[in-house]
Design a protein around this motif. Structure first.
Motif, PDB file in Angstrom:
ATOM      1  N   ALA A 267       0.825  -1.207   0.000  1.00 18.95           N
ATOM      2  CA  ALA A 267       0.000   0.000   0.000  1.00 18.95           C
ATOM      3  C   ALA A 267       0.861   1.258   0.000  1.00 18.95           C
ATOM      4  O   ALA A 267       0.529   2.259  -0.652  1.00 18.95           O
ATOM      5  CB  ALA A 267      -0.932  -0.002   1.215  1.00 18.95           C
ATOM      6  N   ASP A 271       1.158   4.050  -5.005  1.00 19.99           N
ATOM      7  CA  ASP A 271       1.014   5.265  -5.810  1.00 19.99           C
ATOM      8  C   ASP A 271       2.078   5.360  -6.900  1.00 19.99           C
ATOM      9  O   ASP A 271       1.932   6.120  -7.860  1.00 19.99           O
ATOM     10  CB  ASP A 271       1.056   6.508  -4.914  1.00 19.99           C
ATOM     11  CG  ASP A 271       2.349   6.616  -4.123  1.00 19.99           C
ATOM     12  OD1 ASP A 271       3.062   5.604  -4.029  1.00 19.99           O
ATOM     13  OD2 ASP A 271       2.637   7.713  -3.616  1.00 19.99           O
ATOM     14  N   GLN A 297      -4.989  -9.268  -0.996  1.00 18.11           N
ATOM     15  CA  GLN A 297      -4.836  -7.949  -0.388  1.00 18.11           C
ATOM     16  C   GLN A 297      -4.193  -6.956  -1.358  1.00 18.11           C
ATOM     17  O   GLN A 297      -4.520  -5.764  -1.352  1.00 18.11           O
ATOM     18  CB  GLN A 297      -4.033  -8.035   0.908  1.00 18.11           C
ATOM     19  CG  GLN A 297      -2.624  -8.573   0.771  1.00 18.11           C
ATOM     20  CD  GLN A 297      -2.029  -8.954   2.117  1.00 18.11           C
ATOM     21  OE1 GLN A 297      -2.757  -9.271   3.048  1.00 18.11           O
ATOM     22  NE2 GLN A 297      -0.708  -8.913   2.223  1.00 18.11           N
ATOM     23  N   ILE A 300      -6.977  -5.743  -3.605  1.00 19.14           N
ATOM     24  CA  ILE A 300      -7.860  -4.803  -2.904  1.00 19.14           C
ATOM     25  C   ILE A 300      -7.234  -3.406  -2.867  1.00 19.14           C
ATOM     26  O   ILE A 300      -7.892  -2.395  -3.157  1.00 19.14           O
ATOM     27  CB  ILE A 300      -8.159  -5.303  -1.479  1.00 19.14           C
ATOM     28  CG1 ILE A 300      -9.056  -6.539  -1.532  1.00 19.14           C
ATOM     29  CG2 ILE A 300      -8.825  -4.212  -0.655  1.00 19.14           C
ATOM     30  CD1 ILE A 300      -9.316  -7.167  -0.176  1.00 19.14           C
ATOM     31  N   VAL A 301      -5.944  -3.339  -2.530  1.00 16.67           N
ATOM     32  CA  VAL A 301      -5.255  -2.046  -2.473  1.00 16.67           C
ATOM     33  C   VAL A 301      -5.214  -1.403  -3.853  1.00 16.67           C
ATOM     34  O   VAL A 301      -5.490  -0.198  -4.011  1.00 16.67           O
ATOM     35  CB  VAL A 301      -3.829  -2.218  -1.908  1.00 16.67           C
ATOM     36  CG1 VAL A 301      -3.045  -0.917  -2.011  1.00 16.67           C
ATOM     37  CG2 VAL A 301      -3.872  -2.696  -0.464  1.00 16.67           C
ATOM     38  N   HIS A 303      -7.226  -1.911  -6.403  1.00 20.58           N
ATOM     39  CA  HIS A 303      -8.577  -1.523  -6.803  1.00 20.58           C
ATOM     40  C   HIS A 303      -8.988  -0.218  -6.129  1.00 20.58           C
ATOM     41  O   HIS A 303      -9.604   0.656  -6.766  1.00 20.58           O
ATOM     42  CB  HIS A 303      -9.550  -2.640  -6.436  1.00 20.58           C
ATOM     43  CG  HIS A 303     -10.977  -2.374  -6.831  1.00 20.58           C
ATOM     44  ND1 HIS A 303     -11.414  -2.482  -8.132  1.00 20.58           N
ATOM     45  CD2 HIS A 303     -12.058  -2.003  -6.092  1.00 20.58           C
ATOM     46  CE1 HIS A 303     -12.704  -2.194  -8.173  1.00 20.58           C
ATOM     47  NE2 HIS A 303     -13.116  -1.890  -6.953  1.00 20.58           N
ATOM     48  N   SER A 304      -8.650  -0.059  -4.860  1.00 19.56           N
ATOM     49  CA  SER A 304      -9.030   1.156  -4.129  1.00 19.56           C
ATOM     50  C   SER A 304      -8.306   2.390  -4.661  1.00 19.56           C
ATOM     51  O   SER A 304      -8.789   3.516  -4.500  1.00 19.56           O
ATOM     52  CB  SER A 304      -8.727   0.976  -2.639  1.00 19.56           C
ATOM     53  OG  SER A 304      -7.331   0.929  -2.409  1.00 19.56           O
ATOM     54  N   MET A 305      -7.149   2.176  -5.332  1.00 21.96           N
ATOM     55  CA  MET A 305      -6.378   3.302  -5.864  1.00 21.96           C
ATOM     56  C   MET A 305      -6.456   3.361  -7.387  1.00 21.96           C
ATOM     57  O   MET A 305      -5.638   4.008  -8.041  1.00 21.96           O
ATOM     58  CB  MET A 305      -4.930   3.186  -5.399  1.00 21.96           C
ATOM     59  CG  MET A 305      -4.776   3.220  -3.881  1.00 21.96           C
ATOM     60  SD  MET A 305      -3.072   3.081  -3.286  1.00 21.96           S
ATOM     61  CE  MET A 305      -2.393   4.635  -3.830  1.00 21.96           C
ATOM     62  N   ASN A 306      -7.457   2.645  -7.960  1.00 21.91           N
ATOM     63  CA  ASN A 306      -7.726   2.679  -9.401  1.00 21.91           C
ATOM     64  C   ASN A 306      -6.530   2.233 -10.250  1.00 21.91           C
ATOM     65  O   ASN A 306      -6.257   2.801 -11.319  1.00 21.91           O
ATOM     66  CB  ASN A 306      -8.177   4.078  -9.841  1.00 21.91           C
ATOM     67  CG  ASN A 306      -9.491   4.478  -9.213  1.00 21.91           C
ATOM     68  OD1 ASN A 306     -10.428   3.678  -9.144  1.00 21.91           O
ATOM     69  ND2 ASN A 306      -9.575   5.711  -8.739  1.00 21.91           N
ATOM     70  N   GLN A 359     -14.283  -8.992  -8.934  1.00 25.12           N
ATOM     71  CA  GLN A 359     -14.492  -7.544  -8.952  1.00 25.12           C
ATOM     72  C   GLN A 359     -13.210  -6.755  -8.711  1.00 25.12           C
ATOM     73  O   GLN A 359     -13.171  -5.557  -8.973  1.00 25.12           O
ATOM     74  CB  GLN A 359     -15.554  -7.136  -7.931  1.00 25.12           C
ATOM     75  CG  GLN A 359     -15.224  -7.432  -6.482  1.00 25.12           C
ATOM     76  CD  GLN A 359     -15.791  -8.763  -6.025  1.00 25.12           C
ATOM     77  OE1 GLN A 359     -15.948  -9.696  -6.826  1.00 25.12           O
ATOM     78  NE2 GLN A 359     -16.121  -8.853  -4.747  1.00 25.12           N
ATOM     79  N   PHE A 360     -12.155  -7.444  -8.259  1.00 23.84           N
ATOM     80  CA  PHE A 360     -10.888  -6.759  -8.030  1.00 23.84           C
ATOM     81  C   PHE A 360      -9.897  -6.965  -9.177  1.00 23.84           C
ATOM     82  O   PHE A 360      -8.756  -6.514  -9.097  1.00 23.84           O
ATOM     83  CB  PHE A 360     -10.264  -7.229  -6.714  1.00 23.84           C
ATOM     84  CG  PHE A 360     -11.124  -6.952  -5.513  1.00 23.84           C
ATOM     85  CD1 PHE A 360     -11.318  -5.656  -5.063  1.00 23.84           C
ATOM     86  CD2 PHE A 360     -11.764  -7.986  -4.846  1.00 23.84           C
ATOM     87  CE1 PHE A 360     -12.119  -5.401  -3.962  1.00 23.84           C
ATOM     88  CE2 PHE A 360     -12.562  -7.737  -3.740  1.00 23.84           C
ATOM     89  CZ  PHE A 360     -12.748  -6.427  -3.310  1.00 23.84           C
TER      90      PHE A 360
END
Length: 385
Positions: A267, A271, A297, A300-301, A303-306, A359-360
Motif C-alpha cells: 500500500a 502510488d 490484499q 484490494i489495495v 482496486h481502491s487506488m484505481n 471484482q478486483f
C-alpha cells in the motif's frame, strides 16, 4: 471444501475410500521437524506447495460386453497387482524434473504416454485406462488446482473421438494419441502466446508490481525486455519462501530496473505503480483467481487506488470450481520459519494461497485471448462442451 457448480456434480464415492497410512515414495515429503514440533498438526505440507463429465450413451449389448471386459482387464486399484510395467506417476515425475515445465503440462505428457503404452483392444478399455491414470494423478495432490483442471481438460479433449468414426481400433487409437500430443503442444506454448498478447499493455516508462514468482508473468516481462521496452518492476519479497527475491534476481540478469519490497509495503508503494501483474494457480467459474497468499490484499489495495490488476494464466488452469470465500479453499500448507521458537499455544496460519474475487481484477491474459473476468464462465462452457 470446494463448492462446485450445479452443472458438474461429481461422484463422491471415490472420496469416501479409506486413506492408506503407509507412506509412498511418490507421496509429498512430511512437514519439517522444526515446524512440526512447535505447531503439531495432522496435516502434511501439500505437494502443491512442494512443486508447484460423464457421457450418456445408449446402452447396447456390445457396449456392456466391452465394459465388462475392460473392468476384468483393469481391476480396481485396491486389488493386488503382480506386475506394473508402466507407472503414470513415474512418467509424471520424469516430466516434472524439467524446471520450465508446468505441473499440469507434465500431467498431460504423462497421460499421452499412457495412450502409447496401452495394450487395450477397444476404445472402452483405453478410456477406462486413461480415466484411472487421470484419477491417480489428481489423487497425487488433491490441492493442486491446475493439475486437476489439466487432467479434466485432457480427458474431455482426447475422448471426443469415437471408435465409431473409424474402420478399426488402431485408427481410433492413433487419432486419440494425435489429439493428446496436440493438446500437450498447445499447453506448452501457452506462455509464449500470453507474453505476446500482453505486450500492448506494457508501455515505456511504466512501473509494474508483481507478487511471487509466476513463470508466465516472468515470460511476459522477459518478452517486454527483449522488445526493448523501458519499464521497472516492484517485486514483493513473497515470504516465507522469498519467491519475489528469486524473480528480482532473474529480472536483474535482464537489466530490468527492480525494486524489492517487503510484503507489508504494498500500500505504501502503490502510488508509484501503473499496473499489477500476477499469475494464477487456478481460474474459477466466477472469473476470480486462486494464487499465492497475498494476492487478494494486493488486488484490494490496487482496486481502491484505481490501478489495473492483470492476471496471466494458461487455459489449462481454468477449473470448474466456484469458491464463495477464503474458507472454501482446500488448504495448501507450507512450512513457516519465523526465526524464533513459536509457543505451542500459538496457532500459525500456514496456507500458501488465497482467493481473489473477480471484482478486483481488470483483465485476464490467456492463450485463449484477453478476457474480462465475466467471460471465464463462457470459456469454461466451450472448453468442456
Amino acid at each position: 471444501m470446494w463448492r462446485r457448480s450445479a452443472s458438474f456434480i461429481l461422484d463422491k464415492h471415490q472420496n469416501n475410500k479409506p486413506m492408506s497410512l503407509t507412506p509412498s515414495i511418490d507421496s509429498p515429503p512430511p512437514l519439517s521437524a522444526s515446524v512440526a514440533d512447535e505447531n503439531p498438526s495432522p496435516n502434511h505440507i501439500s505437494a502443491y506447495y512442494q512443486t508447484r463429465a460423464a457421457h450418456h450413451e445408449i446402452v447396447t449389448s456390445d457396449w456392456l460386453e466391452q465394459a465388462q471386459a475392460a473392468v476384468r482387464r483393469y481391476p480396481d486399484q485396491d486389488s493386488p497387482v503382480s506386475e506394473k510395467p508402466f507407472s503414470v506417476i513415474e512418467e509424471f515425475n520424469k516430466w516434472r524434473q524439467q524446471p520450465a515445465l508446468a505441473e499440469a503440462v507434465a500431467a498431460i505428457r504423462a497421460l499421452a504416454a499412457v495412450i502409447r503404452a496401452s495394450d487395450g483392444n477397444t476404445m472402452m478399455e483405453l478410456e477406462i485406462e486413461l480415466k484411472k491414470a487421470s484419477d491417480t494423478l489428481k489423487a497425487w495432490d488433491t490441492t493442486s488446482i491446475s493439475l486437476t483442471a489439466g487432467c479434466d481438460l485432457f480427458m474431455r479433449y482426447v475422448t471426443r473421438t469415437s471408435a465409431l468414426e473409424f474402420e478399426d481400433f488402431n485408427s481410433a487409437k492413433s487419432r486419440v494419441l494425435g489429439r493428446a500430443e496436440k493438446f500437450g503442444e498447445i499447453s506448452n506454448k501457452a506462455r509464449t502466446i500470453i507474453a505476446m498478447l500482453s505486450q500492448d499493455f506494457i508501455f515505456d516508462g511504466c512501473t509494474i508490481l508483481v507478487h511471487g514468482f509466476s513463470r508466465v508473468v516472468f515470460e511476459v516481462l522477459k518478452t517486454a525486455a527483449q522488445n526493448k521496452k523501458l519499464f521497472r518492476v516492484l517485486c514483493t519479497e513473497g515470504r516465507p519462501d522469498k519467491t519475489g527475491l528469486l524473480l528480482a534476481k532473474e529480472l536483474a540478469k535482464l537489466d530490468v530496473p527492480v525494486k524489492l519490497l517487503i510484503d507489508s509495503a504494498v500500500a505504501y508503494c502503490m502510488d508509484e505503480v501503473d499496473m499489477v501483474f500476477v499469475g494464477a494457480d487456478g481460474v474459477v467459474e466466477s472469473g476470480g483467481v486462486i494464487n499465492m497468499m497475498g494476492t487478494y490484499q494486493i488486488a484490494i489495495v490496487a482496486h481502491s487506488m484505481n490501478k489495473p490488476v492483470y492476471v496471466a494464466a494458461e487455459s489449462y488452469k481454468f477449473a470448474r470450481l466456484y469458491p464463495l470465500d477464503q474458507k472454501d479453499l482446500e488448504p495448501a500448507l507450507r512450512p513457516i520459519d519465523f526465526g524464533v521458537a513459536v509457543p505451542l499455544k500459538v496457532e500459525v496460519e500456514r496456507s500458501a494461497r488465497d482467493y481473489t474475487p473477480p471484482q478486483f481484477l481488470t483483465l485476464l491474459f490467456t492463450d485463449l485471448g484477453i478476457l474480462t473476468p465475466s467471460v471465464v464462465s463462457d470459456e469454461l462452457i466451450q472448453l468442456y462442451s
